[in-house]
Structures are given as C-alpha cells and as structure tokens.
Design a protein around this motif. Structure first.
Motif, PDB file in Angstrom:
ATOM      1  N   THR B 168       0.863  -1.362  -0.108  1.00 43.37           N
ATOM      2  CA  THR B 168      -0.015  -0.021  -0.018  1.00 43.37           C
ATOM      3  C   THR B 168       0.886   1.401   0.162  1.00 43.37           C
ATOM      4  OG1 THR B 168      -0.238  -0.017   2.425  1.00 43.37           O
ATOM      5  CG2 THR B 168      -2.180  -1.092   1.079  1.00 43.37           C
ATOM      6  N   HIS B 169       1.934   1.236   0.728  1.00 36.95           N
ATOM      7  CA  HIS B 169       3.093   2.256   0.545  1.00 36.95           C
ATOM      8  C   HIS B 169       3.319   2.453  -1.062  1.00 36.95           C
ATOM      9  CE1 HIS B 169       6.498   4.890   1.070  1.00 36.95           C
ATOM     10  NE2 HIS B 169       6.211   4.901   2.313  1.00 36.95           N
ATOM     11  N   GLU B 170       3.610   1.591  -1.905  1.00 34.80           N
ATOM     12  CA  GLU B 170       3.927   1.876  -3.144  1.00 34.80           C
ATOM     13  C   GLU B 170       2.709   2.369  -3.978  1.00 34.80           C
ATOM     14  OE1 GLU B 170       4.881  -1.566  -5.451  1.00 34.80           O
ATOM     15  OE2 GLU B 170       5.255  -0.210  -7.297  1.00 34.80           O
ATOM     16  N   ALA B 171       1.412   1.742  -3.540  1.00 33.08           N
ATOM     17  CA  ALA B 171       0.274   2.233  -4.356  1.00 33.08           C
ATOM     18  C   ALA B 171       0.134   3.611  -3.978  1.00 33.08           C
ATOM     19  CB  ALA B 171      -0.874   1.112  -4.239  1.00 33.08           C
ATOM     20  N   ALA B 172       0.080   3.925  -2.838  1.00 36.75           N
ATOM     21  CA  ALA B 172      -0.402   5.446  -2.385  1.00 36.75           C
ATOM     22  C   ALA B 172       0.894   6.284  -3.018  1.00 36.75           C
ATOM     23  CB  ALA B 172      -0.355   5.429  -0.815  1.00 36.75           C
ATOM     24  N   SER B 173       1.974   5.813  -2.921  1.00 33.05           N
ATOM     25  CA  SER B 173       3.102   6.885  -3.480  1.00 33.05           C
ATOM     26  C   SER B 173       3.019   7.099  -4.989  1.00 33.05           C
ATOM     27  CB  SER B 173       4.403   6.132  -3.404  1.00 33.05           C
ATOM     28  OG  SER B 173       4.601   6.205  -1.806  1.00 33.05           O
ATOM     29  N   ARG B 174       2.570   6.003  -5.640  1.00 31.73           N
ATOM     30  CA  ARG B 174       2.174   6.015  -7.094  1.00 31.73           C
ATOM     31  C   ARG B 174       1.131   6.933  -7.224  1.00 31.73           C
ATOM     32  NH1 ARG B 174       4.979   2.176 -10.436  1.00 31.73           N
ATOM     33  NH2 ARG B 174       4.133   3.509 -12.108  1.00 31.73           N
ATOM     34  N   LEU B 175      -0.080   6.916  -6.687  1.00 33.83           N
ATOM     35  CA  LEU B 175      -1.096   7.804  -6.840  1.00 33.83           C
ATOM     36  C   LEU B 175      -0.514   9.252  -6.445  1.00 33.83           C
ATOM     37  CD1 LEU B 175      -3.594   5.843  -4.918  1.00 33.83           C
ATOM     38  CD2 LEU B 175      -3.746   6.328  -7.101  1.00 33.83           C
ATOM     39  N   ILE B 176       0.287   9.451  -5.487  1.00 35.21           N
ATOM     40  CA  ILE B 176       0.603  10.765  -5.305  1.00 35.21           C
ATOM     41  C   ILE B 176       1.519  11.216  -6.281  1.00 35.21           C
ATOM     42  CG2 ILE B 176       1.950  12.290  -3.887  1.00 35.21           C
ATOM     43  CD1 ILE B 176       1.161  10.200  -1.358  1.00 35.21           C
ATOM     44  N   ALA B 177       2.293  10.554  -6.803  1.00 33.64           N
ATOM     45  CA  ALA B 177       3.162  11.064  -7.910  1.00 33.64           C
ATOM     46  C   ALA B 177       2.273  11.117  -9.173  1.00 33.64           C
ATOM     47  CB  ALA B 177       4.398   9.792  -8.234  1.00 33.64           C
ATOM     48  N   SER B 178       1.193  10.520  -9.438  1.00 34.86           N
ATOM     49  CA  SER B 178       0.393  10.877 -10.495  1.00 34.86           C
ATOM     50  C   SER B 178      -0.522  12.002 -10.219  1.00 34.86           C
ATOM     51  CB  SER B 178      -0.304   9.623 -11.039  1.00 34.86           C
ATOM     52  OG  SER B 178      -1.387   9.449 -10.045  1.00 34.86           O
ATOM     53  N   GLY B 179      -0.344  12.746  -9.195  1.00 38.08           N
ATOM     54  CA  GLY B 179      -0.994  14.021  -9.113  1.00 38.08           C
ATOM     55  C   GLY B 179      -2.142  14.053  -7.811  1.00 38.08           C
ATOM     56  N   ILE B 291      -3.515  -4.586  -6.305  1.00 35.36           N
ATOM     57  CA  ILE B 291      -2.318  -5.124  -5.614  1.00 35.36           C
ATOM     58  C   ILE B 291      -2.568  -6.864  -5.607  1.00 35.36           C
ATOM     59  CG2 ILE B 291      -1.125  -5.489  -3.695  1.00 35.36           C
ATOM     60  CD1 ILE B 291      -1.857  -2.246  -2.963  1.00 35.36           C
ATOM     61  N   ASP B 292      -1.512  -7.287  -6.325  1.00 30.36           N
ATOM     62  CA  ASP B 292      -1.630  -8.963  -6.097  1.00 30.36           C
ATOM     63  C   ASP B 292      -0.758  -9.413  -5.027  1.00 30.36           C
ATOM     64  OD1 ASP B 292      -0.956 -11.502  -6.366  1.00 30.36           O
ATOM     65  OD2 ASP B 292      -0.379 -11.459  -8.593  1.00 30.36           O
ATOM     66  N   SER B 293      -1.442  -9.885  -4.073  1.00 26.77           N
ATOM     67  CA  SER B 293      -1.267 -10.408  -2.739  1.00 26.77           C
ATOM     68  C   SER B 293      -0.512 -11.698  -2.565  1.00 26.77           C
ATOM     69  CB  SER B 293      -2.233 -10.069  -1.550  1.00 26.77           C
ATOM     70  OG  SER B 293      -3.466 -10.822  -2.100  1.00 26.77           O
ATOM     71  N   LYS B 294      -0.344 -12.293  -3.869  1.00 25.73           N
ATOM     72  CA  LYS B 294       0.436 -13.645  -3.848  1.00 25.73           C
ATOM     73  C   LYS B 294      -0.085 -14.717  -3.071  1.00 25.73           C
ATOM     74  CE  LYS B 294       3.582 -11.690  -6.643  1.00 25.73           C
ATOM     75  NZ  LYS B 294       4.825 -11.566  -6.339  1.00 25.73           N
ATOM     76  N   ILE B 295      -1.416 -14.894  -3.081  1.00 21.69           N
ATOM     77  CA  ILE B 295      -1.844 -15.941  -2.162  1.00 21.69           C
ATOM     78  C   ILE B 295      -1.280 -17.365  -2.492  1.00 21.69           C
ATOM     79  CG2 ILE B 295      -4.122 -16.221  -3.466  1.00 21.69           C
ATOM     80  CD1 ILE B 295      -3.686 -16.644   0.264  1.00 21.69           C
ATOM     81  N   GLU B 296      -0.969 -17.671  -3.787  1.00 23.39           N
ATOM     82  CA  GLU B 296      -0.554 -18.809  -4.285  1.00 23.39           C
ATOM     83  C   GLU B 296       0.832 -19.242  -3.566  1.00 23.39           C
ATOM     84  OE1 GLU B 296      -0.798 -19.949  -8.303  1.00 23.39           O
ATOM     85  OE2 GLU B 296       0.102 -21.986  -8.008  1.00 23.39           O
ATOM     86  N   ALA B 297       1.683 -18.161  -3.706  1.00 19.32           N
ATOM     87  CA  ALA B 297       2.926 -18.226  -2.973  1.00 19.32           C
ATOM     88  C   ALA B 297       2.906 -18.143  -1.597  1.00 19.32           C
ATOM     89  CB  ALA B 297       3.923 -17.045  -3.629  1.00 19.32           C
ATOM     90  N   LEU B 298       2.359 -17.520  -1.085  1.00 22.01           N
ATOM     91  CA  LEU B 298       2.049 -17.579   0.288  1.00 22.01           C
ATOM     92  C   LEU B 298       1.730 -19.156   0.790  1.00 22.01           C
ATOM     93  CD1 LEU B 298      -0.046 -14.608   1.552  1.00 22.01           C
ATOM     94  CD2 LEU B 298       2.387 -15.037   1.767  1.00 22.01           C
ATOM     95  N   CYS B 299       0.674 -19.776   0.094  1.00 24.67           N
ATOM     96  CA  CYS B 299       0.506 -21.181   0.366  1.00 24.67           C
ATOM     97  C   CYS B 299       1.404 -22.008   0.476  1.00 24.67           C
ATOM     98  CB  CYS B 299      -0.935 -21.670  -0.428  1.00 24.67           C
ATOM     99  SG  CYS B 299      -2.277 -20.456   0.233  1.00 24.67           S
ATOM    100  N   THR B 300       2.191 -22.023  -0.813  1.00 20.83           N
ATOM    101  CA  THR B 300       3.226 -22.924  -1.316  1.00 20.83           C
ATOM    102  C   THR B 300       4.303 -22.865  -0.211  1.00 20.83           C
ATOM    103  OG1 THR B 300       2.524 -22.620  -3.496  1.00 20.83           O
ATOM    104  CG2 THR B 300       4.633 -23.676  -2.966  1.00 20.83           C
ATOM    105  N   THR B 301       4.520 -21.495   0.128  1.00 21.33           N
ATOM    106  CA  THR B 301       5.545 -21.365   1.072  1.00 21.33           C
ATOM    107  C   THR B 301       5.263 -21.922   2.423  1.00 21.33           C
ATOM    108  OG1 THR B 301       6.117 -19.407  -0.172  1.00 21.33           O
ATOM    109  CG2 THR B 301       7.019 -19.710   2.236  1.00 21.33           C
TER     110      THR B 301
END
Lengths: 333, 333
Positions: B168-179, B291-301
């Motif tokens: 969410t930090h990245e997502a919000a930062s990208r929103l801010i960068a886009s104005g 945001i892809d929260s990588k559920i498959e990778a979480l379960c495999t790991t």
C-alpha cells in the motif's frame, strides 16, 4: 466395512450402533446382541481413532469438488462444512480437478479413510458415458454418496438438484416475451447441470415458435475476458444477436464488457442474463439479471437427507429445488 | 501427545518415527531403540486409525479459515489443499466465523483429532490484545501452527506473510506521484494484514509531505454495494477526494460504481486501486489497478515450511513475500 454396513445389516440406525459401541445403557439387550453379532459376522472392528473420541464412527464426511476456488463451489463448501459441523461432523476436503482418474483416486482415498459418507459437490462428477460413473456406483455399495446438483440413479446415492432446466426455460421465455428474437447461448461445460440449462434454453425457443439456431450456441471458458473476447470476435464476423443467456455470471459479465467495448446499450440493444446470482452480478453497470441457483438450500437439503440416511429413515433419492430469476438492469422485463 | 512430540523428544525426523512405526528396515537399531524408548517414556500409543493406513500419523492437517466462501480465502484453501495433497496429507476444513469463542472451539476440536499440524488461513486469527492469542500459543506447545498472512511470535509458530505495508505504501506513493492529493482509504477490518495495509498508506502520505487526514479513512463491510453507497453518501456531504485506495477489490469495484453513478470519469477525475488482484478486478470498465497479494506463493511457502518442520529441519519462523502492483485502467500511471 464401516459402521454404516453394520447399521444396514442389523436393520438399526447408525445412532443405535453408536450407542452399542459406546456402551450406552439406552439399548435393549436384544438389540445390543444383534448388533454385536452382526459386527462379528462382518468382521467389523470399531475404529480406535474414532472410539478414542467417544464416537462410534469417525464422524467425518468427505467432500469432493473439482475446484474450491470457483465461487459457486466455494459457497457450496462453506455451507456444507457449516451444516455438517452443526451435526457434529468434520469435513475432509478433496479438490479433484476434472480428470476422471483423479476423481476416482480421491474417492478411493476417502473410502480408505473410513469416512461416514462422501459428498460430491457440483455436477462435474457425473459423466455422460455410463461407464465413467461406475466408480461412484461401486463406492455407494459401501457408504452413502450425496450429489449436490448432480444426478445418478443407484442404490445408496442421493441427489439434490436445482431445477436448472426450468430456470433457463423461464429466463429465455422472458427474453422472448420482452422482444428478443436472437438469443445467444453461452455455456461452460457439458456437466449434468450444464446439459439441463441448455435444454431449458432449447425448449423455450421451440415452445415459443422460434428456431433453435446452432450458430448461436457457444462454449466458453469460465472467464470474464474470454467471454468478452468471444463476443467481440463474433461481432466482427457480423453475427447478429439481441440477447445473451449465459450458464454462469462470469460469462454474463463478459457480455456486459463486450457491450461497453463496442458501445451497445444494455438492455436497449442487448439483453443479458447470468446464472448463479453471485456477487459478480452487482459488479457491472448495469447490474446483471441472474438466476439464483439456491446453493445454500441445495447444501442444507443435502445434509438433511444425509442425516435421515444415518438415522435409518426413508431418505428421498432425488430432491429438486426451484431456482429464482433475480431481475436487475440488463433485461427489459 | 502425537508423533510430533516423539520426533522432537527423540531428536529425529517425523519420517524416521514413521519408519520405526511401520517396521521399516531402513532405520538403525540404535535409532529404533531410541524412538521406542521415547514412545514408552511419553506413553505414546500409535494411532490405530493411522496405522491401519500404513502411516505413522493420521497424515491430516487442520485448516481453519473464517469463511471459505470469501474469494481470497477460497483460493487459499484451494492452494493449501492441493499442496498438502501433493505431500500425501489430507485436509480437515473448519470455517470458524469471526468470534474468538468459535476459533478456540475449532482449534481444540482439531487438536482432539490428533491432526499433525494446524494452518490458520487469513490474518483474522491474530487478535490485537495479546490474551486473545493465548489459545494459539497453547496449541503450539502440542503441534506446529502455521499462519497464512498473520504473525504471532512464539515457539512452534510459523508465519508466511505478504508485505502488505510495502504494497500500500507503493500504491499510495504512485497515486501521489500521478498527481493525487486527497486519497480516500477504505478498509474492511483491523486484522493483522488490515493494520499493515493502513500503515503503508499512512507512511506514504507522511513520506510525501502530505497530511494524514482521518476524515479520509473509512471502514466498510466487504461488499460492493456497501462501498458504493458509502462513497455516494460521502459525496453528498461534500467531501472531496481524487483517489480511492481500498484494502479489498470488492470495495474498489464499489468505488468504480460510485463514479459511474455520479458521472465521475475514471481515472481522469478519480483514481482507484484495489487489493488482491481477484477476478473482480476485470469485471469493471475501466478495469481495476490492483495489488496482487500472492496468495498462491503464500500457501506454497507455508506448506514447504511445514514439511521442513516435519522433517526436523531448520524452518524459518517468519517468511515475507513481496506483493505486485498490477496496473490496469483505473490509475493514471
């Protein structure tokens, strides 16, 4: 060999066998002796794992589904697990995929675990070729098999079905009554349920004096963008249609997206009806008219039937539940 | 008391204990005697149910989730069941709901079944008050507890987490960068994961020199129409915002529907980002950046870690997996 066999052979309920196993005083000497004799005849050894929990069975039901991440099946599993839990049963879940080989493998695995019954969730377990269902008939000789929205004729097999055929018949008839003449039909599979849905569509056309046009019937992966792209491709070929009836909401969402993409107005220029009345139905603008296939009622009824079987009652081998057509904004009626 | 205790006390792997139980010749006399001595000391009786299957354990993992019909959890259950199956383990599923009482009840039930481990799927199992997690710490004294996207510090507890906060930090930062300057934040719960997501949003504002405005942060049921109606209500009060960052795709779909309802153009007048990159993300027009929260990778790991635990290896108590921001059409970047 399990408690169910003992119950059947002795002609008493599972609950009675369980009482005998647990040394309950609420069993007559005559019944107790009968049950013990049958156990002896059958060579039945009470499962120590189960008895350690004070139960006569392992109180566990196997649930098989092709894919628990499919929204329809995910809801089925939720309602089944909750309902079984309410009756004191655990659920062992098996996601089988669609290959016959794996379905057989998982059914055998659950049988080897001595589960008390197996629920097959979704209509993909019943094949069109009779020999593809032999493994289910064989398993049913050993324990109750419950089908959720599938049907197979056989002893110890119990089906609870949504009346899919009537549902699509009504939906197509309503489209025709609202002026549609070229209803494109999108479907995902030739499952038992899938065939019923398509038959309802065909019957409605015939019953309303319209031809069944095979060039308006298409199979499509259960995927929003696949459905959109299929329709965009058909549009490019010049195929004309004024309604889309889909066997799953995801395909209907794809139809809304197709209409957006080429600027067709919904429902004025194109009517759309989905199936399952899932949360996808309210994602789109306009929101989808969709058929509520009553998955919660199907699951509740399945479990009630199973409990009747366990208690030695007269359980119906086939129960049909009517669907509901939920009108929203993609149709003119 | 289970095979895990024996393995730990004897300092050998579960596989070795299993070989001893099954009378395999591939065990040295010294190890065999050690394992048998430990079993004797602990008063461990091999489970006859399991042994009947030729296994040293019941080869069954308990999976707890709050609601298997939630799309995120439905996928988690699918990947967990498939992964465990691949290692020869069955899954017992428990849908617990959200009350602490029921979570405790189901955890105790699974322990009484002598499952080999318990997986808690989803971050709702970890309470903010330490005492609400005591039942998990207690269970971990008996068997491994695996947390999928939750974290709790304790022996025999293993967490696999998505880095929600960075996402969410990245997502919000990208929103801010886009104005964007007034980013409304919608969230569904105060779960471990939910708190991480919100912190990332707050940090991004602060890090970009923007104030954190509490009047732009709203909790909302995980429901499309609830989110739409919440935003319509806020709009009616005159609240101004130029972006919506949501902790779940369903809320972001609601934001798209809000924009449609009042004729705001997306993303020109309103940017929207969802979470989980579920199939909801492609339902809308325009389609959701999510945001892809990588559920498959979480379960495999999670399962790989569990197998390391079973084999007596050095399993990491905490593994973090990075999310991906999937750009579609509801953002200007």
């Amino acid at each position: 060999m399990n408690i169910y066999d003992v119950s059947r052979k002795a002609g008493v309920s599972i609950a009675t066998v369980s009482r005998v196993l647990n040394g309950s005083p609420n069993v007559s000497d005559r019944t107790r002796n009968l049950v013990l004799q049958v156990m002896d005849d059958l060579g039945y050894t009470p499962n120590v794992f189960a008895r350690g929990l004070g139960l006569g069975t392992i109180q566990t039901i196997g649930i098989m589904c092709s894919d628990s991440s499919d929204p329809y099946l995910a809801h089925a599993i939720y309602y089944l697990e909750q309902g079984l839990r309410g009756h004191g049963y655990d659920s062992i879940l098996c996601c089988t995929g669609n290959s016959l080989e794996n379905k057989q493998k998982y059914l055998d695995l659950l049988r080897s675990k001595k589960v008390d019954a197996i629920i097959l969730a979704g209509s993909k377990f019943i094949g069109q070729r009779p020999r593809d269902n032999d493994y289910i008939l064989e398993a049913a000789q050993e324990l109750p098999i419950m089908l959720v929205n599938g049907y197979l004729d056989g002893s110890n097999i119990y089906s609870t079905l949504c009346d899919d055929r009537s549902a699509t018949h009504e939906a197509a008839s309503r489209l025709i009554a609202s002026g549609c003449r070229s209803i494109l039909y999108l479907y995902t599979s030739h499952s038992y349920s899938g065939m019923g849905k398509m038959q309802g569509y065909r019957d409605a056309l015939g019953g309303n004096g319209l031809p069944v046009r095979e060039d308006l019937i298409f199979q499509c992966p259960k995927d929003i963008l696949s459905a959109r792209d299929l329709l965009l491709g058909l549009h490019a070929t010049g195929l004309s249609f004024d309604a889309v009836l889909a066997s799953d909401d995801t395909l209907a969402v794809g139809a809304v997206k197709y209409a957006h993409a080429i600027g067709r107005s919904v429902p004025d220029s194109l009517s759309i009806i989905g199936y399952n009345n899932s949360s996808y139905a309210v994602c789109t603008d306009p929101e989808l008219t969709s058929i509520d296939s009553k998955i919660e009622a199907l699951c509740t009824t399945t479990i009630n039937t199973l409990m009747t079987v366990f208690n030695g009652g007269n359980a119906p081998s086939r129960t049909t539940i009517a669907a509901d057509l939920i009108k929203r904004a993609t149709t003119k009626f």
